[in-house]
Design a protein around this motif. Structure first.
Motif, PDB file in Angstrom:
ATOM      1  N   ARG A 229       0.817  -0.961  -0.042  1.00 26.38           N
ATOM      2  CA  ARG A 229      -0.045  -0.314  -0.316  1.00 26.38           C
ATOM      3  C   ARG A 229       0.970   0.923  -0.259  1.00 26.38           C
ATOM      4  O   ARG A 229       0.362   2.013  -0.765  1.00 26.38           O
ATOM      5  CB  ARG A 229      -0.915  -0.181   0.828  1.00 26.38           C
TER       6      ARG A 229
ATOM      7  N   HIS B  58      -8.752  18.093  13.531  1.00 26.45           N
ATOM      8  CA  HIS B  58      -9.699  18.242  12.113  1.00 26.45           C
ATOM      9  C   HIS B  58     -11.025  18.316  12.110  1.00 26.45           C
ATOM     10  O   HIS B  58     -11.810  17.472  13.315  1.00 26.45           O
ATOM     11  CB  HIS B  58      -9.216  17.361  11.115  1.00 26.45           C
TER      12      HIS B  58
ATOM     13  N   LYS C 251      -9.627   6.532  10.927  1.00 27.54           N
ATOM     14  CA  LYS C 251     -10.536   7.189  10.216  1.00 27.54           C
ATOM     15  C   LYS C 251      -8.878   8.249   9.355  1.00 27.54           C
ATOM     16  O   LYS C 251      -9.665   8.677   8.404  1.00 27.54           O
ATOM     17  CB  LYS C 251     -11.395   8.520  10.821  1.00 27.54           C
TER      18      LYS C 251
ATOM     19  N   ALA D 208     -13.655  16.975  10.684  1.00 26.56           N
ATOM     20  CA  ALA D 208     -13.918  15.408  10.294  1.00 26.56           C
ATOM     21  C   ALA D 208     -13.961  14.197  11.679  1.00 26.56           C
ATOM     22  O   ALA D 208     -14.867  13.630  12.114  1.00 26.56           O
ATOM     23  CB  ALA D 208     -13.133  15.392   9.291  1.00 26.56           C
TER      24      ALA D 208
ATOM     25  N   ARG E 225      -2.255  18.386   6.465  1.00 25.43           N
ATOM     26  CA  ARG E 225      -2.035  19.872   5.363  1.00 25.43           C
ATOM     27  C   ARG E 225      -2.256  21.341   6.899  1.00 25.43           C
ATOM     28  O   ARG E 225      -3.233  21.091   7.305  1.00 25.43           O
ATOM     29  CB  ARG E 225      -2.462  20.405   4.574  1.00 25.43           C
TER      30      ARG E 225
ATOM     31  N   GLU F 204      -8.327   6.357   6.817  1.00 24.67           N
ATOM     32  CA  GLU F 204      -9.036   5.989   5.634  1.00 24.67           C
ATOM     33  C   GLU F 204      -9.708   6.744   4.745  1.00 24.67           C
ATOM     34  O   GLU F 204     -10.115   6.769   3.989  1.00 24.67           O
ATOM     35  CB  GLU F 204      -9.956   4.649   6.290  1.00 24.67           C
ATOM     36  N   ALA F 205     -10.320   7.943   6.280  1.00 23.15           N
ATOM     37  CA  ALA F 205     -10.702   8.959   5.221  1.00 23.15           C
ATOM     38  C   ALA F 205     -10.131   9.794   4.386  1.00 23.15           C
ATOM     39  O   ALA F 205      -9.910  10.845   3.394  1.00 23.15           O
ATOM     40  CB  ALA F 205     -11.912   9.412   5.887  1.00 23.15           C
ATOM     41  N   ARG F 206      -8.771   9.646   4.032  1.00 22.66           N
ATOM     42  CA  ARG F 206      -8.022  10.625   4.313  1.00 22.66           C
ATOM     43  C   ARG F 206      -7.450  11.723   4.273  1.00 22.66           C
ATOM     44  O   ARG F 206      -7.820  12.202   3.807  1.00 22.66           O
ATOM     45  CB  ARG F 206      -7.572  10.532   2.154  1.00 22.66           C
ATOM     46  N   ILE F 207      -7.690  11.652   5.547  1.00 21.73           N
ATOM     47  CA  ILE F 207      -7.569  13.085   6.395  1.00 21.73           C
ATOM     48  C   ILE F 207      -5.919  14.025   5.906  1.00 21.73           C
ATOM     49  O   ILE F 207      -5.657  13.245   6.537  1.00 21.73           O
ATOM     50  CB  ILE F 207      -7.851  13.065   8.026  1.00 21.73           C
ATOM     51  N   PRO F 208      -6.152  14.588   5.171  1.00 20.95           N
ATOM     52  CA  PRO F 208      -4.630  15.406   5.113  1.00 20.95           C
ATOM     53  C   PRO F 208      -3.949  15.910   6.127  1.00 20.95           C
ATOM     54  O   PRO F 208      -4.537  16.057   7.422  1.00 20.95           O
ATOM     55  CB  PRO F 208      -4.892  16.393   4.198  1.00 20.95           C
TER      56      PRO F 208
END
Lengths: 112, 329
Positions: B77, B109, B154, B111, B163, B157-161
């Motif tokens: 991956r 974040h 989360k 989210a 940045r 897998e939800a790809r919280i960046p």
């Protein structure tokens, strides 16, 4: 990374969201090259539910009919770098305004 | 500074740098621990290397490559290549680059569940272990473990960046980061743990170094200093406190910061800091500048309408009237 935006537009939302808003939103997604696919769903009264039991018997029922004010009215699948970008598109969606909501779900990725 | 303090400071930096490189919090956390463990083993024997930051980073990268080679699922991956290429490029300076701001924004974040943001911040940026975080938030270790695992899942897998939000996003995103840090402070305050309050203040100092022009960061640091300055006396109500126990240096620093936080505009943390500065600077309860405090509460109520603020505002109005009557009597 692909995300599905599930658009739960509020039933009394039509007044504030025009067809032009939706067309402009779709065009913006296409122009940005992020739109994978997307559709509006026909009225909920046209929905039919199918279930297959353990004995293989098929049950077909009319509905479901939402008890809540909000129903799934459409979806868009977008391909963007990360969740922040997906949330940005969700916030631009006309369905997220005036009592509506957009749920952002990442599309599962499997390694085969 | 003792070895442990050096690592507390370096740990957050190292983790942030590795997360940025690998894009994977789990892997970054594992090899950060590996590298620090290696340092604890080697440095007392071989001496501290000339460039400790670079040493830690190189060691962590080597450990990452080892892990990726061992773990096929991971390797499939993740871009093993990226790590390999990255190895050829050690940092130029003596210390690690500071990429902690990205990590602050990831941990807080929107989210992620609000109650997990402070916990993640403590873990990733203050270098707390999960049991230490659990103790800070007064929950069982297994509960905290589950919360952290879920939050990290989360992120991944939800790809919280990882940045720093663009300037136009900051007004929306910065309050979450400040709230996460302040939650650490208030947890510490409620549990009478000065170490947690100290840690929150330390995190706010780091944050201020990274965002020197954000007045609410300055306001938050000021607010915590001005409350923490009264720690030795806080067993009593404010009006009964022995003000000689208050930490004068902390008040001086906090007041100066509060003033800076309120130049060219104001936010809720800056205003609360100013209220606390007025309390801290008053020689006694009676000569507190109540009219000014009431005025500031009105400003605060306009910024964050909340029952607590409204109640405090009324309470202070009442206190002022009571003082007034006492003087007349």
């Amino acid at each position: 990374m692909k995300y599905m935006l599930l658009i739960y537009a509020a039933s009394d939302q039509q007044a504030s969201c025009t067809v032009e808003d939706w067309i402009a939103y779709e065009k913006e997604m296409k122009d940005a090259g992020v739109l994978v696919s997307g559709h509006s769903l026909a009225d909920l009264v046209t929905a039919t539910t199918v279930q297959v039991g353990q004995d293989g018997k098929r049950t077909v029922t009319d509905g479901p009919f939402a008890e809540t004010r909000e129903v799934l009215g459409g979806y868009d699948v977008i391909d963007v770098p990360d969740l922040d970008a997906a949330l940005e598109w969700a916030a631009k969606c006309p369905g997220s305004r005036d009592g509506g909501a957009v749920v952002v779900r990442p599309i599962a990725e499997f390694d085969f | 500074m003792n070895v442990e303090q050096v690592f507390r400071e370096e740990r957050g930096r190292l983790l942030a740098t590795l997360v940025k490189r690998f894009g994977d919090l789990d892997l970054a956390e594992e090899v950060t621990s590996d590298a620090i463990e290696a340092a604890l083993r080697h440095w007392p024997v071989d001496g501290v290397p000339d460039r400790p930051g670079a040493w830690l980073l190189t060691t962590a990268r080597r450990k990452a490559v080892d892990r990726l080679r061992r773990d096929q699922a991971y390797a499939a991956r993740l871009a093993l290549l990226q790590v390999e290429v990255d190895r050829a490029d050690p940092p130029a300076g003596d210390s690690l680059p500071d990429e902690r701001l990205e990590l602050f924004f990831t941990c807080a974040h929107p989210a992620l569940p609000a109650e997990d943001r402070g916990a993640l911040t403590l873990r990733c940026l203050a270098g707390f272990t999960t049991p230490e975080v659990a103790r800070a938030y007064l929950v069982p270790v297994t509960t905290m473990q589950q919360r952290i695992v879920r939050a990290k899942k989360k992120i991944k897998e939800a790809r919280i960046p990882f940045r720093v939000p663009d300037p136009h996003e900051l007004p929306e995103r910065l309050p979450g980061v400040l709230q996460a840090v302040y939650s650490i402070f208030t947890e510490g305050y409620a549990a009478r743990r000065t170490d947690l309050a100290d840690e929150a203040i330390r995190l706010a100092r780091i944050l201020r170094g990274l965002l020197p022009h954000e007045r609410e960061v300055t306001g938050l640091l000021a607010l915590m200093l001005l409350i923490h300055a009264r720690r030795e006396a806080r067993a009593e109500l404010l009006e009964d406190q022995d003000r000689t126990l208050w930490d004068r240096d902390m008040i001086t620093e906090g007041s100066a910061l509060a003033e800076r936080a309120l130049t060219c505009g104001h936010g809720p943390y800056g205003v609360q800091a100013a209220i606390n500065a007025l309390h801290d600077e008053a020689p006694d309860f009676a000569s507190t500048d109540w009219p000014q405090i009431v005025a500031l509460y009105d400003v605060l109520d306009g910024l964050v309408p909340s029952p607590v603020v409204a109640l405090n505002s009324r309470r202070h109005r009442h206190a002022r009237r009571r003082r007034g009557r006492a003087r007349v009597a």
